[in-house]
Design a protein around this motif. Sequence first.
Motif, PDB file in Angstrom:
ATOM      1  N   VAL A   1    -150.082   2.299 -42.697  1.00  0.00           N
ATOM      2  CA  VAL A   1    -149.909   3.898 -42.313  1.00  0.00           C
ATOM      3  C   VAL A   1    -151.151   4.082 -41.828  1.00  0.00           C
ATOM      4  CG1 VAL A   1    -149.197   5.988 -42.964  1.00  0.00           C
ATOM      5  CG2 VAL A   1    -147.543   4.341 -44.514  1.00  0.00           C
ATOM      6  N   SER A   2    -152.115   3.663 -42.638  1.00  0.00           N
ATOM      7  CA  SER A   2    -153.655   4.455 -41.994  1.00  0.00           C
ATOM      8  C   SER A   2    -154.028   3.435 -40.542  1.00  0.00           C
ATOM      9  CB  SER A   2    -154.731   4.082 -43.190  1.00  0.00           C
ATOM     10  OG  SER A   2    -154.362   4.676 -44.786  1.00  0.00           O
TER      11      SER A   2
ATOM     12  N   VAL B   1    -150.312   1.404 -47.879  1.00  0.00           N
ATOM     13  CA  VAL B   1    -150.899   2.310 -47.127  1.00  0.00           C
ATOM     14  C   VAL B   1    -152.014   1.938 -45.771  1.00  0.00           C
ATOM     15  CG1 VAL B   1    -153.079   1.663 -48.984  1.00  0.00           C
ATOM     16  CG2 VAL B   1    -153.169   3.909 -48.185  1.00  0.00           C
TER      17      VAL B   1
ATOM     18  N   THR C   1    -150.897   9.085 -47.580  1.00  0.00           N
ATOM     19  CA  THR C   1    -151.546   7.947 -47.973  1.00  0.00           C
ATOM     20  C   THR C   1    -151.861   8.092 -49.765  1.00  0.00           C
ATOM     21  OG1 THR C   1    -154.015   8.217 -46.894  1.00  0.00           O
ATOM     22  CG2 THR C   1    -152.426   6.895 -45.613  1.00  0.00           C
TER      23      THR C   1
ATOM     24  N   ALA D   1    -145.206   9.872 -49.549  1.00  0.00           N
ATOM     25  CA  ALA D   1    -145.430   9.345 -48.922  1.00  0.00           C
ATOM     26  C   ALA D   1    -144.356   9.702 -47.389  1.00  0.00           C
ATOM     27  CB  ALA D   1    -146.596   8.340 -48.919  1.00  0.00           C
TER      28      ALA D   1
ATOM     29  N   ARG E   1    -151.531  10.701 -42.648  1.00  0.00           N
ATOM     30  CA  ARG E   1    -152.641  10.430 -43.460  1.00  0.00           C
ATOM     31  C   ARG E   1    -152.966  11.132 -45.010  1.00  0.00           C
ATOM     32  NH1 ARG E   1    -157.702  10.993 -38.455  1.00  0.00           N
ATOM     33  NH2 ARG E   1    -157.144   8.952 -38.142  1.00  0.00           N
TER      34      ARG E   1
ATOM     35  N   TYR F   1    -158.409  11.216 -54.523  1.00  0.00           N
ATOM     36  CA  TYR F   1    -157.627   9.824 -54.598  1.00  0.00           C
ATOM     37  C   TYR F   1    -157.755   9.942 -55.947  1.00  0.00           C
ATOM     38  CZ  TYR F   1    -156.616   8.159 -49.668  1.00  0.00           C
ATOM     39  OH  TYR F   1    -155.861   7.697 -48.685  1.00  0.00           O
TER      40      TYR F   1
ATOM     41  N   TYR G   1    -150.182   6.638 -51.939  1.00  0.00           N
ATOM     42  CA  TYR G   1    -150.256   5.485 -52.274  1.00  0.00           C
ATOM     43  C   TYR G   1    -151.202   5.101 -53.539  1.00  0.00           C
ATOM     44  CZ  TYR G   1    -146.533   4.878 -48.660  1.00  0.00           C
ATOM     45  OH  TYR G   1    -145.403   4.446 -48.052  1.00  0.00           O
TER      46      TYR G   1
ATOM     47  N   THR H   1    -145.858   4.056 -37.720  1.00  0.00           N
ATOM     48  CA  THR H   1    -145.541   4.245 -39.046  1.00  0.00           C
ATOM     49  C   THR H   1    -144.681   4.306 -39.943  1.00  0.00           C
ATOM     50  OG1 THR H   1    -147.547   5.530 -38.161  1.00  0.00           O
ATOM     51  CG2 THR H   1    -146.148   6.658 -40.066  1.00  0.00           C
TER      52      THR H   1
END
Length: 302
Positions: free
Chosen positions: A292-293, A289, A253, A108, A250, A18, A256, A128
């Motif tokens: 989705v997580s 994000v 992400t 993603a 994951r 990240y 994102y 998702t």
Amino acid sequence: MDPVASRLALVAAFAVVYLVWGSTYLAIRIAVQDLPPGLLAGVRFLLAGLILGAVALARGQRPPRTLADWRTAAVLGLAFIVLANGVVTWAEQWVPSNQAALIVASGALFTAWFGTFGRRGVPLSASTRLGLLAGLCGTALMVWPEASGPDPEGELFWPKVAIFLSTIAWSWGTMYSRNTEVSVRPLMFIACQMLVGGAVLVVAGVLSGELARWQWTLPGIGGLLYLTVFGSCIAYATYMWLIRQTTPARLGTIAYVNPAIATLLGWWLLDEALTRLQLAGMAVIIAAVAWVSISARAVGRR
């Protein structure tokens, strides 16, 4: 590895990717002003490949000995290095770093979609899919020309589209790597990918006359070194480890969170701004994000 240590390792790996990759868009934007894009990306990955290859050799790892392994390394080198990183580097000659990073967020969706195929395919839940679709809609707002914004004639439209297409190559390469077995140890295999992709970019840069545009400036060389050591050697190797340790949703992400970091750095250090439409797109992308997580964790528990 016990569950707690495994979870901490995943958290640490995601944090590295990240933060470091979120800052590479800024480094590319700075370096590409003095170094031509083909040679910048090519030299970056050639150096990183040599460094990681030397480390792998010191650990007793050997280069690929079969044609199949070299073919796989070449395919991934073209997807990850040439068609993904190389294209983004080229486009950032014109596209601000914050916009480039936010467009990459669309990866993603493709990562999760490609992740449904193959022997290690992971099906997507309805929630998702909804979150990933929302992220793509946010990316559309980022790419769409705004008549009253800083790009009234849409001059940046095609470079932005090129970045969007590069995310498809990256996402496909991610899932291809996830579903392919090789007989080479991971670190050496990553080094081979970088050497193949870096060599292709350097040759392309030389043939297109980029040598005459190379400038030995502090911003250019400093950006190159940062991209080589942190962006390639550290973050890239960490990402390749994550490919086989977590779910595609994951993994997606990353596309994102990185733009949020890139946007903050671009605003802070380069005075990059976003139009109202792009700010709306950023809000949609960042919000997705969390969706989705949460969805991925819920599927994992079930």
